[in-house]
Design a protein around this motif. Structure first.
Motif, PDB file in Angstrom:
ATOM      1  N   GLY A  48       8.727  -1.583 -10.863  1.00 50.15           N
ATOM      2  CA  GLY A  48       9.568  -0.414 -11.063  1.00 50.15           C
ATOM      3  C   GLY A  48      10.425  -0.485 -12.305  1.00 50.15           C
ATOM      4  N   LEU A  49      11.018  -1.648 -12.555  1.00 51.10           N
ATOM      5  CA  LEU A  49      11.876  -1.794 -13.733  1.00 51.10           C
ATOM      6  C   LEU A  49      11.099  -1.604 -15.030  1.00 51.10           C
ATOM      7  N   GLU A  50       9.812  -1.932 -15.008  1.00 53.58           N
ATOM      8  CA  GLU A  50       8.968  -1.770 -16.200  1.00 53.58           C
ATOM      9  C   GLU A  50       8.247  -0.422 -16.205  1.00 53.58           C
ATOM     10  N   TYR A  61       0.830  -1.219   0.000  1.00 52.55           N
ATOM     11  CA  TYR A  61       0.000   0.000   0.000  1.00 52.55           C
ATOM     12  C   TYR A  61       0.864   1.269   0.000  1.00 52.55           C
ATOM     13  N   PRO A  62       1.679   1.525   1.039  1.00 56.03           N
ATOM     14  CA  PRO A  62       2.502   2.741   0.965  1.00 56.03           C
ATOM     15  C   PRO A  62       3.581   2.672  -0.106  1.00 56.03           C
ATOM     16  N   GLY A  63       3.971   1.457  -0.495  1.00 58.15           N
ATOM     17  CA  GLY A  63       5.025   1.320  -1.489  1.00 58.15           C
ATOM     18  C   GLY A  63       4.551   1.433  -2.929  1.00 58.15           C
ATOM     19  N   TYR A  64       3.221   1.243  -3.156  1.00 55.85           N
ATOM     20  CA  TYR A  64       2.759   1.264  -4.551  1.00 55.85           C
ATOM     21  C   TYR A  64       1.315   1.755  -4.699  1.00 55.85           C
ATOM     22  N   LEU A 120       8.546  -5.082  -5.299  1.00 54.40           N
ATOM     23  CA  LEU A 120       7.825  -4.053  -6.053  1.00 54.40           C
ATOM     24  C   LEU A 120       8.701  -3.442  -7.131  1.00 54.40           C
ATOM     25  N   TYR A 121       9.953  -3.202  -6.772  1.00 55.22           N
ATOM     26  CA  TYR A 121      10.824  -2.589  -7.781  1.00 55.22           C
ATOM     27  C   TYR A 121      11.126  -3.558  -8.917  1.00 55.22           C
ATOM     28  N   MET A 122      11.441  -4.799  -8.585  1.00 53.76           N
ATOM     29  CA  MET A 122      11.807  -5.769  -9.612  1.00 53.76           C
ATOM     30  C   MET A 122      10.614  -6.091 -10.522  1.00 53.76           C
ATOM     31  N   CYS A 123       9.432  -6.151  -9.951  1.00 53.91           N
ATOM     32  CA  CYS A 123       8.259  -6.542 -10.739  1.00 53.91           C
ATOM     33  C   CYS A 123       7.610  -5.363 -11.466  1.00 53.91           C
TER      34      CYS A 123
END
Length: 776
Positions: A740-742, A271-274, A735-738
């Motif tokens: 953020g990178l895209e 939630y706070p991350g995305y 979150l970043y790998m799934c």
């Protein structure tokens, strides 16, 4: 040798802390540690012993346990010297942990919301890996009967291997501060610095701290009163992961509690991350008055005073001050009081009285301005030799700071003088007494007695390492002076500052879990002596300040090894190897990012805005390029800020006098002026919401739960801290790998981080700034 018994007054102070902060437990008899933590079976190997090989439990050992109750409630008083430590599993998993954490922490450091992945993540992950290796690796013994005898599988994966792996992970989880120099030179100033020179600077700053740590470890590691609160989080987790425990009726074992907390933390951070990033800072005053600059200034948690702002996000809570669950309540209260005074008394008074043209600029900002409120063009005042172009500076005009930024520098001055006077008043006589009695046998607790069975690291190892490192630093600064700018005498002076301040700041950190910084005073000194050279200023700060900070980190690791009974020479080896691995990976990652991401740190519309490096760059301009004489000296605007030095020196005197006048009032001795005054040392880049939520959670944990639910606190507090850290880290990476990178993002009002669009606007009549209404 004047530095020897700094800890003895700390004995009295720590005991006073324990008496006043733990009154609820005063009637509890300190008995077997395992009984206090909870019923367990096979919680120690069969060879586990206490002093002189005696079984655990019994009156003598109770009297020799730590005088600090948090330690007595958490750290086991047993040891099994037969456990293998330097194993194949340890080297493999330790090196991998260090490499991965170094890469991820540097990778996320440049982002707008930096994610710090702590060693606790690796501490958890390596357990099933270590157990798997113990199950599948062959147990064949190589070179049997020789001094080189070893095996890939010496038996079950044990806690001492696990501790050493975590020491490797700590090296990767701690920042390599000298990377700031490389980033600022390459990205902000757009000047040349080679990879080789960068590597020398990074290695020497890290290893220099190792030398200071070795010199002061007998004052900051062996004494029981130097208890290093944050280590208890990891000790608690080690016990939960390795000790077998029977489940209480209707309750949870410690490992079950940890896993449930970890899963909840992991799931929640989506939630706070995305999905709902506004949870980072819920600034509801801005929602009620969205078009009012005043309301935005008061309510913004990220760009204002943060009144009533709340962050329901563990990354917001622990980002800059560490876990509030690991901070003793008296230290949390000191930080809260200091924040309250600076943020809600000094800042609004100076701003609304228009001190230093305050209304021309935002109320909370780390940017550099012209007298008209526009962003200062730094590149225009740098000549081709990377020095200050004085003619261009006179043309551009004086450099201005937001009043809050100027006040934080003043508070930094006060914190430095307060640290010196505090140590002299509260520890001075004991320093001398300990110097005189340093060769005599001192009373020690059970942990130090258990560690006496192992070969100690000779102090001359650290001296040799220190002298070789200083020699390499001198060579680099002289041979590559065109890139580093720092003369040889600057290196010697920086080392002298680090030597003088490591002990007093180490004591404060070991007791309060808060570390007053030297960054401002190092910048100030070299800026006055050697103005116009920004890289020299940064290098001096790194060698004078960061080598001390690195020493504190090493000492903290030494204490963790002390609690977990790791042989000191093995600990020395792990720290050295882990440090070297971290230096290589941190620099390699940073170099790669700077070479591959367009406009990194400069494009404020991207996620790569580098907030920490921006503040470092600003400081290099203020203290290095322009110099303190033109800003805080007789040629500057902010000369009166120097009076903070005097204020900081006087503050501990009043506490000392009050403590002597009212010796039975223990709460007076809990007022720690270096911590209270230096509370806002992380601002900027830390913001108001980081502090308000940190203090709130620290109050609930360290005061409310600790006093009214002590049984729950001693079983679960540190485990909860570790679980929150680990869940956040794993989800942040996922979150970043799934996504953020895209570059997959959600655009809606819930992802407007603060919702206070006018908080950074000036309030002086007639000042025009893009995106802000002009006050008439």
């Amino acid at each position: 040798m004047l530095i020897d018994e700094l800890y003895k007054n700390s004995v009295a102070r720590a005991r006073a802390i324990a008496r006043s902060d733990l009154k609820v437990l005063e009637e509890e008899r300190i008995s077997d540690v395992d009984d206090r933590i909870g019923p367990s079976t096979s919680s120690q190997p069969t060879g586990a012993t206490t002093i002189s090989g005696k079984p655990e439990g019994g009156g003598a050992e109770e009297e020799e346990n730590s005088p600090v109750r948090q330690v007595a409630l958490t750290v086991p008083i047993t040891d099994d010297p037969s456990l293998p430590v330097l194993t194949f599993r340890m080297w493999v998993l330790g090196s991998l942990s260090c490499i991965i954490l170094s890469f991820l922490n540097q990778f996320f450091w440049y982002r707008t919301e930096p994610l710090s992945i702590t060693a606790i993540s690796a501490q958890i992950v390596v357990v099933p890996l270590g157990q798997y290796m113990a199950a599948v690796l062959p147990n064949r013994v190589f070179f049997k009967g020789t001094r080189w005898e070893f095996t890939l599988n010496p038996g079950p994966f044990n806690v001492k291997e696990h501790v050493l792996i975590t020491i490797f992970a700590n090296a990767g989880a701690g920042s390599v501060y000298a990377i700031h120099i490389v980033t600022v030179v390459k990205v902000f100033y757009k000047k040349h610095i080679s990879f080789f020179v960068s590597f020398i600077v990074i290695v020497t700053t890290q290893v220099l701290g190792f030398g200071w740590a070795g010199i002061f470890r007998r004052y900051l590691v062996e004494p029981a009163e130097m208890w290093w609160p944050t280590n208890l989080v990891q000790v608690s987790l080690f016990r939960a992961l390795h000790e077998k425990e029977e489940r209480r009726r209707g309750g949870l074992t410690r490992i079950q509690f940890f896993l449930i907390s970890f899963i909840c933390s992991f799931a929640y951070y989506v939630y706070p991350g995305y999905l709902f990033q506004m949870l980072t800072s819920l600034s509801w005053i801005c929602w009620i008055f969205p078009s009012s600059i005043l309301a935005n200034q008061l309510g913004s948690g990220l760009n204002g005073l943060g009144i009533a702002a709340l962050g329901i996000d563990w990354s917001t809570i622990s980002a800059y001050l560490g876990s509030p669950l690991a901070s003793p309540w008296f230290a949390t209260a000191n930080v809260g009081a200091g924040f309250l005074i600076v943020m809600y008394v000094i800042t609004p008074i100076t701003y609304w009285l228009n001190v230093y043209k305050a209304k021309t600029f935002p109320i909370f900002s780390d940017s550099l301005f012209t007298s008209t409120g526009l962003i200062y063009n730094i590149s225009a005042i740098v000549d081709s030799d990377f020095h200050l172009d004085e003619e261009a500076y006179d043309k551009e005009g004086d450099l201005y700071l937001s009043t809050f930024f100027a006040m934080t520098y003043g508070v930094g001055f006060a914190a430095l003088s307060a640290t010196i006077v505090h140590v002299l008043l509260f520890h001075g006589s004991e320093i001398w007494k300990e110097t005189v009695s340093s060769l005599k046998e001192k009373k020690i607790d059970i942990h130090t007695k258990l560690m006496r069975r192992y070969k100690q690291v000779p102090e001359w190892w650290f001296w040799v390492l220190l002298l070789l490192n200083i020699a390499l630093t001198l060579f680099a600064c002289e041979y590559y002076n065109s890139q580093l700018q720092l003369p040889w005498w600057g290196v010697i002076l920086a080392c002298l500052i680090a030597f003088v301040f490591t002990l007093p700041i180490g004591i404060i950190t070991a007791i309060t879990n808060q570390t007053p910084g030297l960054n401002i005073i190092t910048e100030y000194i070299i800026g006055y002596i050697y103005p116009g050279y920004p890289v020299a200023n940064m290098c001096f700060k790194v060698y004078g300040y960061i080598s001390m900070t690195q020493a504190i980190t090493f000492l903290q690791d030494f204490k963790l090894g002390h609690y977990m009974k790791i042989p000191p020479r093995t600990m020395f080896m792990a720290q050295m190897v882990g440090t070297m691995i971290a230096c290589v990976v941190y620099l390699g990652t940073a170099w790669w990012l700077m070479e591959t991401i367009p406009d990194i740190c400069l494009d404020k519309s991207s996620v790569w805005t580098c907030p920490g490096d921006t503040v470092f760059y600003d400081a290099s301009v203020i203290w290095g390029l322009i110099g303190p004489r033109r800003i805080f000296g007789n040629e500057g605007i902010y000369g009166k800020v120097n009076w903070f030095f005097l204020g900081g020196a006087l503050a501990p005197v009043f506490v000392w006098l009050a403590a002597r006048a009212f010796p039975n009032q223990n709460w007076i001795r809990l007022i720690n002026m270096p911590v209270l005054i230096g509370a806002t040392g992380s601002m900027p880049p830390a913001t108001a919401v980081n502090y308000t939520t940190w203090v709130l959670v620290g109050f609930l944990s360290g005061y409310v739960v600790y006093r009214y639910a002590p049984e729950w606190w001693k079983r679960h507090n540190y485990l909860l801290s570790g679980a929150l850290d680990a869940g956040l880290a794993f989800m942040g990476v996922a979150l970043y790998m799934c996504l953020g990178l895209e570059d997959v993002s959600l655009s809606w009002w819930g992802n407007d981080l603060d919702g206070c669009d006018l908080a950074w606007c000036p309030t002086k009549k007639g000042v025009a700034v893009t995106g802000c209404p002009v006050v008439k």
